[in-house]
Design a protein around this motif. Structure first.
Motif, short mmCIF file in Angstrom:
data_model
loop_
_atom_site.label_atom_id
_atom_site.label_comp_id
_atom_site.label_asym_id
_atom_site.label_seq_id
_atom_site.Cartn_x
_atom_site.Cartn_y
_atom_site.Cartn_z
N ALA A 234 9.53 -1.59 7.74
CA ALA A 234 9.34 -2.84 7.00
C ALA A 234 8.02 -3.52 7.37
O ALA A 234 7.40 -4.17 6.53
CB ALA A 234 10.51 -3.78 7.27
N SER A 235 7.59 -3.38 8.63
CA SER A 235 6.34 -4.02 9.04
C SER A 235 5.15 -3.49 8.25
O SER A 235 4.19 -4.21 7.98
CB SER A 235 6.11 -3.81 10.55
OG SER A 235 6.05 -2.43 10.86
N TYR A 236 5.19 -2.21 7.86
CA TYR A 236 4.12 -1.63 7.05
C TYR A 236 4.12 -2.26 5.66
O TYR A 236 3.06 -2.51 5.08
CB TYR A 236 4.30 -0.11 6.93
CG TYR A 236 3.88 0.68 8.15
CD1 TYR A 236 4.27 0.30 9.42
CD2 TYR A 236 3.10 1.82 8.02
CE1 TYR A 236 3.91 1.03 10.54
CE2 TYR A 236 2.73 2.56 9.13
CZ TYR A 236 3.14 2.16 10.38
OH TYR A 236 2.76 2.89 11.48
N TYR A 237 5.32 -2.48 5.11
CA TYR A 237 5.40 -3.11 3.77
C TYR A 237 4.86 -4.53 3.82
O TYR A 237 4.20 -4.99 2.88
CB TYR A 237 6.84 -3.12 3.27
CG TYR A 237 7.01 -3.93 2.00
CD1 TYR A 237 6.49 -3.45 0.80
CD2 TYR A 237 7.65 -5.17 2.01
CE1 TYR A 237 6.62 -4.19 -0.38
CE2 TYR A 237 7.78 -5.90 0.85
CZ TYR A 237 7.27 -5.42 -0.34
OH TYR A 237 7.39 -6.16 -1.48
N LEU A 238 5.14 -5.25 4.90
CA LEU A 238 4.64 -6.61 5.03
C LEU A 238 3.13 -6.65 4.97
O LEU A 238 2.53 -7.46 4.26
CB LEU A 238 5.13 -7.23 6.35
CG LEU A 238 4.63 -8.64 6.66
CD1 LEU A 238 5.11 -9.62 5.59
CD2 LEU A 238 5.11 -9.09 8.04
N VAL A 239 2.48 -5.75 5.71
CA VAL A 239 1.01 -5.70 5.70
C VAL A 239 0.52 -5.31 4.31
O VAL A 239 -0.47 -5.87 3.80
CB VAL A 239 0.50 -4.70 6.75
CG1 VAL A 239 -1.00 -4.53 6.64
CG2 VAL A 239 0.88 -5.17 8.15
#
Length: 561
Positions: A234-239
């Protein structure tokens, strides 16, 4: 602290507590030329946080809220009588706040509100993006292009990838990056392979089982095979979503500049631009400063001059790359200088400050600033700032003035929580953490060896949530997994760590902390002294205050029926 103190300090901006001078039969108080209506009073009361509500009930509670509003108006009367609004320092501060608000509203109306990028569309783009997955890779590294070409021909003729890649080694074994790489790679850690962005793009274009062409890297030439893939965290999607919004913002800003350049007939001056290029390339600061009136461009009703460029250029160069040649400077002027000069003109000509919501905000902001300026003036005149007073405060509040803490940690940063939890279990089962760190950590720009590095308490931008955890962790204890939010300045992922060394918290020497001491001492005295000027102001301006308690009681009763 009384309810009056809290409201004057922190709620003033959010409460429309007065109306313009008028004959108002709904008025429950009048201070000078300002009426306070029952509707204003209700609005004030509705904005009171639950913890600050009056302990009284019924109309008595409303009387207390009304007195708070009257006190604020008294402070405004005093500020006006002292002509604080004409003080050069206040005028400069107010104009700065006014310009920031108008610019923010202009950007909201012309850029943010015109970006049509709903979350569903961002999610669709993410799902279609190559960066929405993590890849398990195998690699063949060759020293030369010819060697890589021979390896590719063998692969194309049917030779198994494993025969050419050799023994399966981990990606962290410098100089022998061959075989299956143990970590999964994504946009957050692909640079760990020492490949360019162009090469990374080529790798992530491949489907599972496919093999890349030879890719030029600093160590030679690589051929990659996609062994497996999994969804990115999910952290990749946030970026990604943040990047999509930034890109949409930039595109709309460029469109707006083009629209306004046509509307206002913006034209760059060829001779002025040629002179600018010559001066920047020559680097003759003395000569360029002497030509501040040089015209770089024109628009309907105004000019862009070298003075505007000199004010803006160093600010932009601190955050963006600007080529000091004719094309780079032309792009700079069109991208940065034109909106810097033109946007305020557009804001003024469109009368943005007269729009009801903006005008109301500006009125409340200026009133709040006047109250704050009066408070600061009154309190600062009475605060003892002697050396003796400062030292007493320092001695009794040393925990507030501590040295920057330092922590040495051994860390393993990985892309997924699942991998972090697996490694945690292996460490608790007795496996060597430095060995696992060397094999699995994706931490970039790592200092030291085996992922052992030094952190300071001020490095929150770089380490985020990890810093919070290590500062409170016990020495020698295994911590995590900690999810680290990815930002442009911070690598994201899941971290497990062990504190190796930690400095004890200790106060700074007084000479080093004196500026902080003075700041906090004044702030604490302001809180103590803040309510004291109210009683003298009530007495001074008593003739200007009328409170209609009977009318308040009547209106309150009607509102309850």
């Amino acid at each position: 602290m009384t309810i009056r103190t809290v409201f004057c300090c922190s709620l003033f901006l959010t409460i429309a507590c007065s109306s313009p001078p008028q004959e108002d039969t709904d008025a429950v108080a009048r201070v000078g030329e300002t009426n306070i209506s029952f509707k204003d009073l209700q609005h004030f009361k509705d904005g009171v946080p639950a913890l600050l509500l009056s302990e009284k009930e019924g109309v008595e509670a409303f009387e207390e809220y009304l007195q708070t509003m009257v006190d604020m108006e008294l402070m405004l009367l005093e500020a006006q009588s002292r002509r604080i609004d004409t003080d050069p320092g206040f005028v400069e501060q107010w104009e700065s706040e006014r310009e920031k608000k108008l610019f923010k509203e202009f950007v909201r109306i012309e850029i943010q509100d015109k970006i049509d990028l709903p979350q569903g569309e961002i999610k669709r783009q993410w799902d279609a993006s190559k960066w929405s997955r993590l890849l398990k890779l195998a690699r063949i590294r060759s020293a030369t292009a010819d060697e890589a070409a021979r390896a590719l021909r063998k692969l194309e003729s049917g030779t198994p990838f494993e025969e050419l890649s050799g023994e399966h080694l981990t990606h962290s074994q410098v100089g022998r990056h061959q075989g299956v790489l143990e970590s999964y790679f994504g946009r957050g850690n692909i640079e760990d392979l020492d490949v360019s962005l162009a090469a990374a793009e080529a790798i992530f274009e491949l489907a599972e089982g496919e093999i890349s062409k030879p890719l030029k890297v600093s160590a030679g030439y690589d051929i990659y095979k996609i062994i497996d893939q999994r969804p990115a965290p999910a952290s990749y999607y946030l970026v990604f979503s943040q990047g999509a919004l930034v890109a949409a913002y930039g595109e709309r800003r460029r469109e707006l500049i083009t629209e306004l350049s046509r509307e206002y007939n913006v034209e760059l001056d060829p001779q002025g631009m040629a002179t600018l290029v010559e001066q920047v390339v020559l680097g003759d600061d003395a000569d360029i400063e002497a030509k501040t009136a040089l015209v770089l461009g024109r628009y309907d009703g105004g000019l862009m001059r070298l003075a505007d460029f000199l004010d803006l250029y160093p600010k932009v160069r601190r955050v963006a790359t600007v080529s000091a040649d004719s094309s780079g400077l032309d792009e700079f002027v069109r991208t940065y200088l034109v909106p810097e000069v033109l946007f305020p003109v557009v804001i003024k000509r469109r009368g943005l400050d007269q729009k009801p919501q903006v005008a109301d905000w500006l009125q409340r902001k200026k009133r709040a600033m006047l109250v704050e300026a009066l408070r600061t003036l009154d309190v600062s005149e009475r605060v003892d700032q002697s050396e003796e007073a400062l030292r007493r405060y320092y001695e009794s509040h040393q925990s507030r003035f501590t040295e920057d803490r330092e922590v040495t940690v051994l860390e393993i940063l990985v892309a997924t929580r699942e991998e972090a939890e697996q490694l945690t279990a292996r460490i608790r089962a007795g496996e060597d953490m430095p060995t696992l760190a060397a094999a699995h950590s994706i931490r970039e720009n790592q200092q030291g060896e085996h992922n052992r590095f030094h952190m300071h308490s001020f490095e929150r931008v770089s380490f985020g949530e990890l810093l919070t955890e290590v500062l409170v962790a016990e020495k020698g204890a295994l911590g995590g997994p900690v999810e680290i939010t990815a930002t442009p300045h911070r690598q994201g992922g899941f971290s497990i760590f062990k504190v190796v060394e930690k400095t004890d918290e200790q106060p700074k020497p007084y000479p080093e902390a004196v500026q902080q001491v003075r700041y906090w001492w004044i702030k604490s005295e302001e809180s103590r002294l803040y309510g004291e000027p109210i009683d003298p102001l009530r007495e001074k301006h008593a003739a200007s205050v009328s409170i209609y308690k009977d009318r308040l009681a009547t209106m309150y009763g009607a509102s309850q029926s």
